[in-house]
Design an enzyme around this catalytic site. Sequence first.
Site, short mmCIF file in Angstrom:
data_model
loop_
_atom_site.label_atom_id
_atom_site.label_comp_id
_atom_site.label_asym_id
_atom_site.label_seq_id
_atom_site.Cartn_x
_atom_site.Cartn_y
_atom_site.Cartn_z
N CYS A 1 0.89 -1.15 0.04
CA CYS A 1 -0.13 -0.11 0.10
C CYS A 1 0.68 1.16 0.00
CB CYS A 1 -0.76 0.01 1.12
SG CYS A 1 -1.77 1.61 1.47
N CYS B 1 0.08 3.70 2.82
CA CYS B 1 0.53 3.10 4.16
C CYS B 1 1.91 3.56 4.48
CB CYS B 1 0.52 1.62 3.94
SG CYS B 1 -1.37 1.33 4.07
#
Length: 144
Positions: free
Chosen positions: A69, A72
């Site tokens: 991600c 993230c």
Amino acid sequence: MSESLHVICPACDAVNRVPTARLGADPKCGQCHQPLFAGHPVALDEAGFARHLSRSDVPLLVDFWAPWCGPCRAMAPAFEAAARALEPAFRLVKVNTEEAQALAARLGIRSIPTLALFKGGAEVRRTAGAMDTQGIVAWARQGR
């Protein structure tokens, strides 16, 4: 007699009883003698999360993330800096949803990154999406 809190050691998972007045005095684990708060998020698997959730009196601020991600990964340095700003009032932890899929499913984590705040073993607030350090700190303190 002062009030004490149960604090889980991030190094050995021992439960420590720490007087509230000493939380900011760099307490060490009674078992392994490592710092109970080091200004870094603690990576937890499902078992570690369950232990911290059920045994710690310190509110948990959890970053549910995954290595693939991009947002993230972009938020990781901000979450690291937030740990320095928020400890010892909060324990910041990271849960990799790729490794803890059952936990993520049980908690209904639908998007990442997701921040969730737990107090007394229960979730009290949640937000999805990347934030900067100031946003993380402000969001956590609002839930206090």
